[in-house]
Write a protein that holds these residues in place. Sequence first.
Motif, PDB file in Angstrom:
ATOM      1  N   ASP A   1      40.272  44.955  32.290  1.00  0.00           N
ATOM      2  CA  ASP A   1      40.557  45.893  33.388  1.00  0.00           C
ATOM      3  C   ASP A   1      41.044  47.235  32.844  1.00  0.00           C
ATOM      4  O   ASP A   1      40.637  48.296  33.312  1.00  0.00           O
ATOM      5  CB  ASP A   1      41.633  45.323  34.327  1.00  0.00           C
TER       6      ASP A   1
ATOM      7  N   ARG B   1      31.610  45.509  40.040  1.00  0.00           N
ATOM      8  CA  ARG B   1      31.139  44.361  39.247  1.00  0.00           C
ATOM      9  C   ARG B   1      30.109  44.781  38.203  1.00  0.00           C
ATOM     10  O   ARG B   1      30.027  44.182  37.127  1.00  0.00           O
ATOM     11  CB  ARG B   1      30.558  43.280  40.162  1.00  0.00           C
TER      12      ARG B   1
ATOM     13  N   ARG C   1      46.359  44.592  43.503  1.00  0.00           N
ATOM     14  CA  ARG C   1      45.067  43.899  43.418  1.00  0.00           C
ATOM     15  C   ARG C   1      44.340  44.007  44.753  1.00  0.00           C
ATOM     16  O   ARG C   1      44.772  43.407  45.758  1.00  0.00           O
ATOM     17  CB  ARG C   1      45.287  42.439  43.030  1.00  0.00           C
ATOM     18  N   PRO C   2      43.221  44.725  44.772  1.00  0.00           N
ATOM     19  CA  PRO C   2      42.525  44.990  46.037  1.00  0.00           C
ATOM     20  C   PRO C   2      42.168  43.735  46.840  1.00  0.00           C
ATOM     21  O   PRO C   2      42.254  43.747  48.065  1.00  0.00           O
ATOM     22  CB  PRO C   2      41.236  45.709  45.612  1.00  0.00           C
ATOM     23  N   LEU C   3      41.809  42.659  46.161  1.00  0.00           N
ATOM     24  CA  LEU C   3      41.334  41.475  46.898  1.00  0.00           C
ATOM     25  C   LEU C   3      42.440  40.768  47.678  1.00  0.00           C
ATOM     26  O   LEU C   3      42.159  40.040  48.629  1.00  0.00           O
ATOM     27  CB  LEU C   3      40.668  40.468  45.944  1.00  0.00           C
TER      28      LEU C   3
ATOM     29  N   ARG D   1      35.367  29.754  42.671  1.00  0.00           N
ATOM     30  CA  ARG D   1      35.222  30.333  41.327  1.00  0.00           C
ATOM     31  C   ARG D   1      35.251  29.305  40.204  1.00  0.00           C
ATOM     32  O   ARG D   1      34.757  29.583  39.116  1.00  0.00           O
ATOM     33  CB  ARG D   1      36.319  31.374  41.098  1.00  0.00           C
TER      34      ARG D   1
ATOM     35  N   LYS E   1      46.496  35.526  31.854  1.00  0.00           N
ATOM     36  CA  LYS E   1      45.528  35.906  30.802  1.00  0.00           C
ATOM     37  C   LYS E   1      46.060  37.042  29.931  1.00  0.00           C
ATOM     38  O   LYS E   1      45.943  36.995  28.700  1.00  0.00           O
ATOM     39  CB  LYS E   1      44.196  36.337  31.440  1.00  0.00           C
TER      40      LYS E   1
ATOM     41  N   MET F   1      43.303  35.511  39.095  1.00  0.00           N
ATOM     42  CA  MET F   1      44.372  36.519  39.056  1.00  0.00           C
ATOM     43  C   MET F   1      45.710  35.782  38.983  1.00  0.00           C
ATOM     44  O   MET F   1      45.918  34.800  39.698  1.00  0.00           O
ATOM     45  CB  MET F   1      44.378  37.327  40.375  1.00  0.00           C
TER      46      MET F   1
ATOM     47  N   GLY G   1      39.887  38.404  36.870  1.00  0.00           N
ATOM     48  CA  GLY G   1      39.657  37.100  37.488  1.00  0.00           C
ATOM     49  C   GLY G   1      38.256  36.889  38.040  1.00  0.00           C
ATOM     50  O   GLY G   1      37.765  35.762  38.122  1.00  0.00           O
ATOM     51  N   GLY G   2      37.587  37.989  38.409  1.00  0.00           N
ATOM     52  CA  GLY G   2      36.247  37.836  38.987  1.00  0.00           C
ATOM     53  C   GLY G   2      35.135  37.906  37.951  1.00  0.00           C
ATOM     54  O   GLY G   2      33.995  37.489  38.217  1.00  0.00           O
TER      55      GLY G   2
HETATM   56  C1  S3P Z   1      39.943  40.629  40.277  1.00  0.00           C
HETATM   57  C2  S3P Z   1      40.944  40.451  39.349  1.00  0.00           C
HETATM   58  C3  S3P Z   1      41.672  41.572  38.753  1.00  0.00           C
HETATM   59  C4  S3P Z   1      40.798  42.834  38.738  1.00  0.00           C
HETATM   60  C5  S3P Z   1      40.301  43.122  40.118  1.00  0.00           C
HETATM   61  C6  S3P Z   1      39.457  41.975  40.683  1.00  0.00           C
HETATM   62  C7  S3P Z   1      39.288  39.425  40.869  1.00  0.00           C
HETATM   63  O1  S3P Z   1      42.059  41.244  37.414  1.00  0.00           O
HETATM   64  O2  S3P Z   1      39.715  42.704  37.862  1.00  0.00           O
HETATM   65  O3  S3P Z   1      41.416  43.363  40.952  1.00  0.00           O
HETATM   66  O4  S3P Z   1      38.189  39.553  41.422  1.00  0.00           O
HETATM   67  O5  S3P Z   1      39.862  38.315  40.731  1.00  0.00           O
HETATM   68  P1  S3P Z   1      43.246  40.180  37.069  1.00  0.00           P
HETATM   69  O6  S3P Z   1      42.638  38.809  37.055  1.00  0.00           O
HETATM   70  O7  S3P Z   1      43.690  40.607  35.711  1.00  0.00           O
HETATM   71  O8  S3P Z   1      44.291  40.341  38.106  1.00  0.00           O
END
Ligand code: S3P
Length: 167
Positions: free
Chosen positions: A34, A58, A119-121, A141, A15, A11, A80-81
């Motif tokens: 996203d 996921r 961003r929830p995380l 990661r 990107k 994140m 990012g995930g």
């Molecule tokens: C996440 C990254 C976010 C989005 C979600 C989870 C992650 O995207 O998919 O919040 O797990 O790293 P970005 O990388 O575009 O912020």
Amino acid sequence: MAKPIFLIGFMGSGKSTLGRRLAARLGYTFLDLDKFIEDRQQAIIPDLFAKYGENDFRKLESKALEEVSKLSDIVIATGGGAPCFFDNMEVMNQAGNTIYLQISPRQLASRLASSHTERPLIKGLEGDALLGFVATKLEQREVFYLKAHHCLTGDRLTVEDFLPFVS
Ligand code: S3P
């Protein structure tokens, strides 16, 4: 018809911003994974996390990735995930060209601290707590990110840095 180019990384690694510029430079379409999921689900990412939990998010993400992997002449910015679950990294590597944007934890944390995207995380994290989270998560990661075909390192990447890897 060129295979898709996938931009992967943590994140805040740029990107979407760089992906949009790269697509414009190549005359390709740009797609943000996203955003694609949000449009499909008619809900924003934080709400999807809250409603389904991370595990089911996921699954949605992986399905979306399979779908967009079939497209051509396109630059795809992944969440990012995304590379770190299921066989998503293999799916991307087989479908197209994968590029990892490798940015330092300090730079990532600083960008995330001033970002307006929810961003929830990292909700509620700031300062050293945010930096610590980024450093730990990035270390976990990178095993996945480093499976990309190419790795671009630097805290000030520009679209020119991508050109040798995308012709
Ligand atoms: C996440 C990254 C976010 C989005 C979600 C989870 C992650 O995207 O998919 O919040 O797990 O790293 P970005 O990388 O575009 O912020």
